[in-house]
Design a protein around this motif. Structure first.
Motif, PDB file in Angstrom:
ATOM      1  N   MET A 142      40.028  46.311  47.994  1.00  0.00           N
ATOM      2  CA  MET A 142      39.501  46.014  46.662  1.00  0.00           C
ATOM      3  C   MET A 142      40.616  45.621  45.701  1.00  0.00           C
ATOM      4  SD  MET A 142      36.836  48.189  44.445  1.00  0.00           S
ATOM      5  CE  MET A 142      36.017  47.472  43.037  1.00  0.00           C
ATOM      6  N   THR A 143      41.789  46.246  45.855  1.00  0.00           N
ATOM      7  CA  THR A 143      42.938  45.883  45.017  1.00  0.00           C
ATOM      8  C   THR A 143      43.284  44.407  45.215  1.00  0.00           C
ATOM      9  OG1 THR A 143      43.810  48.131  45.135  1.00  0.00           O
ATOM     10  CG2 THR A 143      45.376  46.406  44.549  1.00  0.00           C
ATOM     11  N   GLU A 144      43.312  43.992  46.475  1.00  0.00           N
ATOM     12  CA  GLU A 144      43.613  42.594  46.784  1.00  0.00           C
ATOM     13  C   GLU A 144      42.518  41.668  46.247  1.00  0.00           C
ATOM     14  OE1 GLU A 144      44.490  39.821  50.708  1.00  0.00           O
ATOM     15  OE2 GLU A 144      44.321  41.995  50.927  1.00  0.00           O
ATOM     16  N   HIS A 145      41.247  42.076  46.410  1.00  0.00           N
ATOM     17  CA  HIS A 145      40.146  41.253  45.914  1.00  0.00           C
ATOM     18  C   HIS A 145      40.169  41.144  44.394  1.00  0.00           C
ATOM     19  CE1 HIS A 145      38.024  42.169  49.886  1.00  0.00           C
ATOM     20  NE2 HIS A 145      38.360  40.894  49.897  1.00  0.00           N
ATOM     21  N   MET A 146      40.539  42.235  43.724  1.00  0.00           N
ATOM     22  CA  MET A 146      40.621  42.192  42.257  1.00  0.00           C
ATOM     23  C   MET A 146      41.665  41.172  41.812  1.00  0.00           C
ATOM     24  SD  MET A 146      38.427  44.375  40.939  1.00  0.00           S
ATOM     25  CE  MET A 146      39.006  44.788  39.313  1.00  0.00           C
ATOM     26  N   LEU A 147      42.828  41.182  42.467  1.00  0.00           N
ATOM     27  CA  LEU A 147      43.870  40.217  42.106  1.00  0.00           C
ATOM     28  C   LEU A 147      43.413  38.794  42.396  1.00  0.00           C
ATOM     29  CD1 LEU A 147      46.715  39.643  41.072  1.00  0.00           C
ATOM     30  CD2 LEU A 147      47.531  39.948  43.417  1.00  0.00           C
ATOM     31  N   MET A 148      42.764  38.598  43.555  1.00  0.00           N
ATOM     32  CA  MET A 148      42.274  37.252  43.887  1.00  0.00           C
ATOM     33  C   MET A 148      41.221  36.789  42.893  1.00  0.00           C
ATOM     34  SD  MET A 148      42.227  37.043  48.066  1.00  0.00           S
ATOM     35  CE  MET A 148      40.923  38.225  48.276  1.00  0.00           C
ATOM     36  N   ALA A 149      40.359  37.702  42.428  1.00  0.00           N
ATOM     37  CA  ALA A 149      39.330  37.347  41.448  1.00  0.00           C
ATOM     38  C   ALA A 149      39.960  36.966  40.109  1.00  0.00           C
ATOM     39  CB  ALA A 149      38.346  38.493  41.273  1.00  0.00           C
ATOM     40  N   VAL A 150      41.002  37.694  39.702  1.00  0.00           N
ATOM     41  CA  VAL A 150      41.705  37.334  38.464  1.00  0.00           C
ATOM     42  C   VAL A 150      42.338  35.952  38.630  1.00  0.00           C
ATOM     43  CG1 VAL A 150      43.683  37.906  36.979  1.00  0.00           C
ATOM     44  CG2 VAL A 150      42.107  39.696  37.681  1.00  0.00           C
ATOM     45  N   GLY A 151      42.919  35.702  39.800  1.00  0.00           N
ATOM     46  CA  GLY A 151      43.513  34.381  40.058  1.00  0.00           C
ATOM     47  C   GLY A 151      42.472  33.284  40.058  1.00  0.00           C
ATOM     48  N   THR A 152      41.289  33.569  40.560  1.00  0.00           N
ATOM     49  CA  THR A 152      40.207  32.574  40.571  1.00  0.00           C
ATOM     50  C   THR A 152      39.697  32.305  39.166  1.00  0.00           C
ATOM     51  OG1 THR A 152      39.535  33.295  42.776  1.00  0.00           O
ATOM     52  CG2 THR A 152      37.921  32.067  41.511  1.00  0.00           C
ATOM     53  N   ARG A 153      39.537  33.368  38.384  1.00  0.00           N
ATOM     54  CA  ARG A 153      38.987  33.189  37.037  1.00  0.00           C
ATOM     55  C   ARG A 153      39.996  32.557  36.080  1.00  0.00           C
ATOM     56  NH1 ARG A 153      35.516  37.499  33.956  1.00  0.00           N
ATOM     57  NH2 ARG A 153      33.973  36.498  35.255  1.00  0.00           N
ATOM     58  N   TYR A 154      41.236  33.037  36.092  1.00  0.00           N
ATOM     59  CA  TYR A 154      42.212  32.580  35.100  1.00  0.00           C
ATOM     60  C   TYR A 154      43.223  31.593  35.661  1.00  0.00           C
ATOM     61  CZ  TYR A 154      40.397  36.436  32.338  1.00  0.00           C
ATOM     62  OH  TYR A 154      39.585  37.284  31.642  1.00  0.00           O
ATOM     63  N   GLY A 155      43.301  31.464  36.973  1.00  0.00           N
ATOM     64  CA  GLY A 155      44.281  30.584  37.597  1.00  0.00           C
ATOM     65  C   GLY A 155      45.522  31.369  38.000  1.00  0.00           C
ATOM     66  N   LYS A 156      46.142  30.909  39.086  1.00  0.00           N
ATOM     67  CA  LYS A 156      47.305  31.632  39.607  1.00  0.00           C
ATOM     68  C   LYS A 156      48.578  31.364  38.811  1.00  0.00           C
ATOM     69  CE  LYS A 156      45.807  32.542  44.261  1.00  0.00           C
ATOM     70  NZ  LYS A 156      46.167  32.493  45.674  1.00  0.00           N
ATOM     71  N   SER A 157      48.517  30.488  37.839  1.00  0.00           N
ATOM     72  CA  SER A 157      49.684  30.245  36.980  1.00  0.00           C
ATOM     73  C   SER A 157      49.512  30.893  35.617  1.00  0.00           C
ATOM     74  CB  SER A 157      49.893  28.730  36.800  1.00  0.00           C
ATOM     75  OG  SER A 157      50.202  28.133  38.033  1.00  0.00           O
ATOM     76  N   SER A 158      48.456  31.664  35.441  1.00  0.00           N
ATOM     77  CA  SER A 158      48.155  32.217  34.126  1.00  0.00           C
ATOM     78  C   SER A 158      48.927  33.504  33.846  1.00  0.00           C
ATOM     79  CB  SER A 158      46.654  32.515  34.020  1.00  0.00           C
ATOM     80  OG  SER A 158      46.313  33.573  34.896  1.00  0.00           O
ATOM     81  N   VAL A 159      48.989  33.828  32.571  1.00  0.00           N
ATOM     82  CA  VAL A 159      49.607  35.076  32.130  1.00  0.00           C
ATOM     83  C   VAL A 159      48.779  36.256  32.626  1.00  0.00           C
ATOM     84  CG1 VAL A 159      50.187  36.443  30.086  1.00  0.00           C
ATOM     85  CG2 VAL A 159      50.646  34.001  30.108  1.00  0.00           C
TER      86      VAL A 159
END
Length: 142
Positions: free
Chosen positions: A77-94
């Motif tokens: 779930m920790t990994e999925h949470m990070l991937m979801a943040v990357g999907t929503r805000y982009g992997k270059s986001s703050v």
């Protein structure tokens, strides 16, 4: 891996001895509290404590397995949470960086076949010169 259950050699020996003494006289009293009924009571106390201990080990093993399963689920779930943040805000986001990810703009890129820390312009860390028996000089670098 399950913990090894305990067996008492002393308990086994005491049971055998009680059976042997019982064949002499079931109500044998040797004085100073050394009676066959007292001996049998202590044997049963030890047997119940050993059973309780082994049951506790089994419960502990079960709890440990449950904890490991929960730990695996938490890691996923920790990994999925990070991937979801990357999907929503982009992997270059703050926000991705705030969630614990490394933004794309901050990642190191290395050349193929070369580790990112090695640099071709680096000097060797040492140079050694050795003279062999035949008079030839050998140079070693690292």
């Amino acid at each position: 891996m399950a913990r090894r259950k305990r067996t008492s050699v002393v308990l086994e020996r005491a049971v055998r001895r009680a059976a042997s003494i019982n064949s002499i006289d079931p109500s044998l009293d040797l004085g100073n509290g050394l009676t066959l009924p007292a001996f049998s009571t202590l044997i049963e106390t030890m047997r119940s404590k050993e059973n309780a201990y082994n049951s506790a080990l089994s419960s502990l093993d079960k709890l440990y397995r449950e904890m490991l399963d929960t730990e695996d689920k938490l890691g996923d779930m920790t990994e999925h949470m990070l991937m979801a943040v990357g999907t929503r805000y982009g992997k270059s986001s703050v926000e991705y960086g705030m969630a614990g990810g490394v933004p794309k703009s901050q990642r190191r890129k290395g050349l193929r076949g070369q580790s990112p820390t090695s640099n071709a312009a680096e000097q060797p860390s040492f140079v050694a010169s050795l003279e062999g028996k035949n008079g030839k000089t050998t140079v070693a670098t690292n």
